[in-house]
Design a protein around this motif. Structure first.
Motif, short mmCIF file in Angstrom:
data_model
loop_
_atom_site.label_atom_id
_atom_site.label_comp_id
_atom_site.label_asym_id
_atom_site.label_seq_id
_atom_site.Cartn_x
_atom_site.Cartn_y
_atom_site.Cartn_z
N GLN A 262 0.82 -1.20 0.00
CA GLN A 262 0.00 0.00 0.00
C GLN A 262 0.86 1.26 0.00
N LEU A 263 1.92 1.22 0.83
CA LEU A 263 2.83 2.37 0.86
C LEU A 263 3.46 2.59 -0.52
N ALA A 264 3.85 1.50 -1.13
CA ALA A 264 4.47 1.61 -2.46
C ALA A 264 3.49 2.16 -3.48
N ALA A 265 2.22 1.73 -3.36
CA ALA A 265 1.18 2.23 -4.28
C ALA A 265 0.98 3.73 -4.10
N ASN A 266 0.89 4.15 -2.82
CA ASN A 266 0.75 5.58 -2.54
C ASN A 266 1.96 6.36 -3.04
N ARG A 267 3.10 5.76 -2.81
CA ARG A 267 4.34 6.42 -3.23
C ARG A 267 4.38 6.60 -4.75
N LYS A 268 3.91 5.57 -5.45
CA LYS A 268 3.88 5.63 -6.92
C LYS A 268 2.96 6.75 -7.40
N LYS A 269 1.79 6.89 -6.74
CA LYS A 269 0.85 7.96 -7.09
C LYS A 269 1.47 9.33 -6.83
N LEU A 270 2.15 9.43 -5.67
CA LEU A 270 2.78 10.70 -5.32
C LEU A 270 3.89 11.04 -6.31
N LEU A 271 4.63 10.03 -6.73
CA LEU A 271 5.69 10.28 -7.72
C LEU A 271 5.10 10.76 -9.04
N THR A 272 3.98 10.17 -9.42
CA THR A 272 3.29 10.61 -10.64
C THR A 272 2.86 12.06 -10.51
N ARG A 273 2.28 12.39 -9.33
CA ARG A 273 1.87 13.77 -9.07
C ARG A 273 3.08 14.69 -9.03
N HIS A 274 4.14 14.20 -8.42
CA HIS A 274 5.40 14.96 -8.32
C HIS A 274 5.90 15.34 -9.72
N GLU A 275 5.91 14.36 -10.61
CA GLU A 275 6.36 14.60 -11.99
C GLU A 275 5.42 15.55 -12.71
N ALA A 276 4.09 15.39 -12.47
CA ALA A 276 3.10 16.27 -13.13
C ALA A 276 3.28 17.71 -12.66
N LEU A 277 3.56 17.89 -11.36
CA LEU A 277 3.78 19.24 -10.83
C LEU A 277 5.02 19.88 -11.44
N GLU A 278 6.08 19.10 -11.55
CA GLU A 278 7.31 19.62 -12.15
C GLU A 278 7.07 20.01 -13.61
N ALA A 279 6.32 19.16 -14.32
CA ALA A 279 6.01 19.48 -15.73
C ALA A 279 5.16 20.74 -15.81
N SER A 280 4.21 20.89 -14.86
CA SER A 280 3.34 22.07 -14.84
C SER A 280 4.14 23.33 -14.57
N LYS A 281 5.06 23.22 -13.61
CA LYS A 281 5.89 24.39 -13.29
C LYS A 281 6.73 24.79 -14.50
N SER A 282 7.34 23.79 -15.10
CA SER A 282 8.17 24.05 -16.28
C SER A 282 7.35 24.71 -17.38
N ARG A 283 6.11 24.22 -17.58
CA ARG A 283 5.24 24.81 -18.61
C ARG A 283 4.89 26.25 -18.27
N ASN A 284 4.54 26.50 -16.98
CA ASN A 284 4.16 27.86 -16.56
C ASN A 284 5.33 28.83 -16.66
N ILE A 285 6.51 28.34 -16.32
CA ILE A 285 7.71 29.20 -16.45
C ILE A 285 7.92 29.55 -17.91
N GLY A 286 7.75 28.55 -18.79
CA GLY A 286 7.89 28.82 -20.22
C GLY A 286 6.88 29.84 -20.71
N GLU A 287 5.63 29.71 -20.23
CA GLU A 287 4.60 30.67 -20.63
C GLU A 287 4.88 32.05 -20.05
N LEU A 288 5.42 32.09 -18.81
CA LEU A 288 5.78 33.37 -18.19
C LEU A 288 6.87 34.07 -19.00
N LEU A 289 7.86 33.30 -19.40
CA LEU A 289 8.94 33.88 -20.21
C LEU A 289 8.42 34.34 -21.55
N SER A 290 7.44 33.61 -22.09
CA SER A 290 6.85 34.00 -23.37
C SER A 290 6.13 35.35 -23.23
#
Length: 652
Positions: A262-290
């Protein structure tokens, strides 16, 4: 390249002179050599690489047949010899490798080598036999088959397993070099490297101008610093690959542990969210620079509005009469008569009206220019009206990311602590955390190096621009800078063409490899090939990557080698293509052991169709299956006749 024959003399357990010919018919292109383990299959495979490059993987470096050496007297000399005849680009070559050995009276070392290995390359030209000069021998051999590529065409079961593991674990760099070389891309990279060195060699002569010498030195120093950074970045990538593989391995162990499911499953979901947040930040920074690209207009908005206010009455300047100049009006006033015949007496309304035109005609009239200026100002002011609001919105999105990102990070830390406290996975979790920390440190260093590299490159460009300005003041230096500009243009054009051709090669290779891979393993899996030639195995039905078994890894390398051979053969039929290569044979020692009967059947069916020539050493246990499925593709059947452990003969 087509292998015709191999002649051996006292090479390991192959006693005396033994002569082997290989099937080279376009249809019956398979040579099968069968024997039990220890009979000499690996030795015969190694004979090819020793003949070509003087290299073997034997722990015992003494190659002289023990049966022969046991009959020698102290001081007696015997020669180990291998002679390989092949066809390369329609030219017949005979490559000979020889090493002398002497019998000694030492108990611990009864036989020792004498002198260096002697290598000879003979070729036929116009029916005459000629020798390749010693100084040209390495170059000619590299032209026939570079040593670094030989492992892809002369290999054993263990070697192919290692290559498959490398590709499936993100270690495709070496394979990438092999692909580029085999498919003709090396010509591009060699030309690009040469042009890069040429560009750097064009340096303006300083003469009496010490500034030119200073700029030359500064640019050279910056080049060295950039090269140093690039080498470190490459080292980091090499370190990251095994770390990534180890992290995946450890994460797999943790997820397989029932107590932490269960911990591993939760961890996997959090990692997915972690990656999505990083991608979102990167996208927003790109749009900010634009959005920030509007900054020049935004910061000059106040000045443009003030300017618009100052010229708001400039509409009157539009009263100017087209094509009428001040000289025209002056002439009419001096003659006191208009061109229409009206009298122009001083003090009259007509005189005053004409005189007022001096305010609107050139050179005082700039009405058109001001109108143009007003339009541009209005357009720019309008274009940046919402910049601040847009930036505030994007910045708010970025700030909101930080809060959620920290929450996810904290939850991951808490889960990691819980996992590390579990007795059964505690050590695994501790190792995982250590590897992840090291990987984060490398990632941080990589980011810092990329920033530093960007600064150095910008500084170099600035120095080159300033140097160019100075150099162009001198006639001789102008010529040098012109040559440099030509070389730079050629470099940029060739690099662009290379990237285009390399992308086509990679795309075609992925398609070709998948066709072969599907033939071997069925349609359930596909291979994805990235720009570094790392391989990801994808489950077709549900998507996403998949772990690979030993048989799958071996299938991957089989598919890739076969794919490259297929493309090399296709390139020979491409009369207008830029990339033309030579097809190569496959010499394989016991490659079928890892497959089940179905896979053996598929491999036996696929390889002879793709490779120009196949020479395969098979265990007796696999022989019947291979014979059954290779069928009429077999042109030569040979077997190992082992008299004892140190004496073997190849018989037909």
């Amino acid at each position: 390249m087509l292998l015709k024959s191999l002649k051996l003399k006292d090479f390991r357990q192959f006693k005396g002179e033994q002569f082997i010919t290989f099937a080279d018919d376009p249809v019956q292109n398979v040579t099968v050599i069968m024997g039990d383990n220890g009979a000499g299959k690996t030795t015969l495979a190694q004979a090819f690489t020793w003949c070509l490059y003087g290299e073997t993987s034997f722990k015992d470096k003494v190659l002289l047949c023990r049966s022969t050496s046991s009959q020698m007297l102290p001081g007696q000399l015997e020669k180990v010899r291998a002679e390989l005849t092949l066809i390369h680009k329609n030219t017949e070559y005979t490559i000979i490798s020889e090493q002398n050995y002497k019998k000694t009276d030492k108990i611990d070392k009864p036989v020792e080598s004498v002198g260096q290995r002697e290598a000879t390359i003979i070729f036929k030209k116009d029916g005459q036999q000629e020798y390749v000069k010693t100084s040209q021998r390495d170059g000619r051999l590299k032209e026939i088959l570079p040593e670094e590529l030989a492992r892809y065409f002369f290999f054993d079961g263990e070697n192919i397993k290692d290559m498959g593991d490398d590709l499936s674990q993100g270690k495709g760099t070496e394979f990438a070099r092999a692909v580029r070389s085999l498919l003709g891309l090396d010509a591009f990279t060699a030309a690009i490297d040469h042009l890069n060195k040429t560009i750097k060699s064009y340096k303006p002569n300083s003469g009496a101008n010490l500034m030119i010498e200073q700029y030359n030195q500064q640019i050279e120093d910056l080049d060295k610093e950039i090269d140093k950074i690039e080498k470190r970045l490459e080292d980091i990538r090499k370190q990251e690959v095994p770390m990534d593989a180890k992290i995946i391995e450890l994460q797999t162990l943790i997820e397989k542990n029932k107590a932490s499911e269960q911990l591993a499953a939760n961890r996997k979901k959090l990692l997915t969210r972690h990656e999505a947040l990083e991608a979102s930040k990167s996208r927003n920074i790109g749009e900010l620079l634009s959005v920030f690209k509007q900054a020049p207009a935004y910061f000059s908005k106040k000045m443009m509005k003030d300017s618009l206010h100052l010229v708001q009455d400039a509409g009157k300047l539009d009263k100017s009469v087209p094509f009428v100049r001040a000289e025209t009006i002056k002439y009419l006033l001096e003659r006191n008569r208009c061109i229409c015949g009206t009298e122009l007496s001083i003090g009259s309304d007509t005189y005053a009206e004409l005189n007022s035109l001096f305010n609107y005609v050139p050179p005082k009239s700039i009405g058109d220019s001001i109108n143009d200026f007003r339009k541009k100002c209005r357009d720019r002011v309008r274009s940046c009206e919402t910049m601040l609001e847009s930036m505030e919105a994007k910045y708010a999105d970025i700030c909101s990311f930080d809060s959620e990102y920290e929450d996810v990070e904290q939850e991951l830390i808490e889960i990691d602590k819980q996992l590390s406290s579990l007795d059964d996975v505690g050590k695994v979790q501790a190792d995982l955390m250590r590897y992840k920390t090291e990987l984060r440190n490398l990632d941080k260093e990589k980011d810092e190096l990329n920033v530093k590299k960007g600064i150095k490159e910008s500084e170099k460009q600035r120095k080159e621009k300033e140097l160019s300005t100075l150099a162009l003041q001198d006639k001789q230096n102008r010529q040098i800078m012109l040559y440099k500009a030509y070389a730079q243009y050629m470099y940029d054009s060739l690099r662009m063409k290379y990237e285009e051709e390399e992308a086509k090669v990679r795309e075609k290779l992925e398609k070709t490899v998948n066709e072969i891979f599907h033939d071997i393993l069925g349609e359930g899996f596909s291979l994805k090939l990235n720009s570094k030639y790392d391989v990801e195995v994808v489950l077709n039905e549900i998507g996403g990557s998949s772990e690979t078994s030993t048989a799958q890894n071996i299938s991957i390398i089989f598919a890739f080698i076969a794919g490259v051979i297929q493309m090399a053969r296709d390139s020979q039929n491409d009369d207008v293509g830029l990339l033309v290569s030579e097809p190569y044979p496959l010499v394989m020692d016991a490659p079928l052991s890892a497959f089940d009967k179905t896979r053996i059947q598929t491999v036996c069916d696929v390889l002879p169709k793709i490779a120009e020539q196949v020479i395969i050493f098979i265990k007796d246990a696999d022989g019947e299956i291979a014979e059954e499925h290779l069928g009429n593709r077999i042109g030569r059947r040979l077997s190992f006749n082992a008299v004892n452990k140190v004496e073997t003969y190849v018989t037909s």
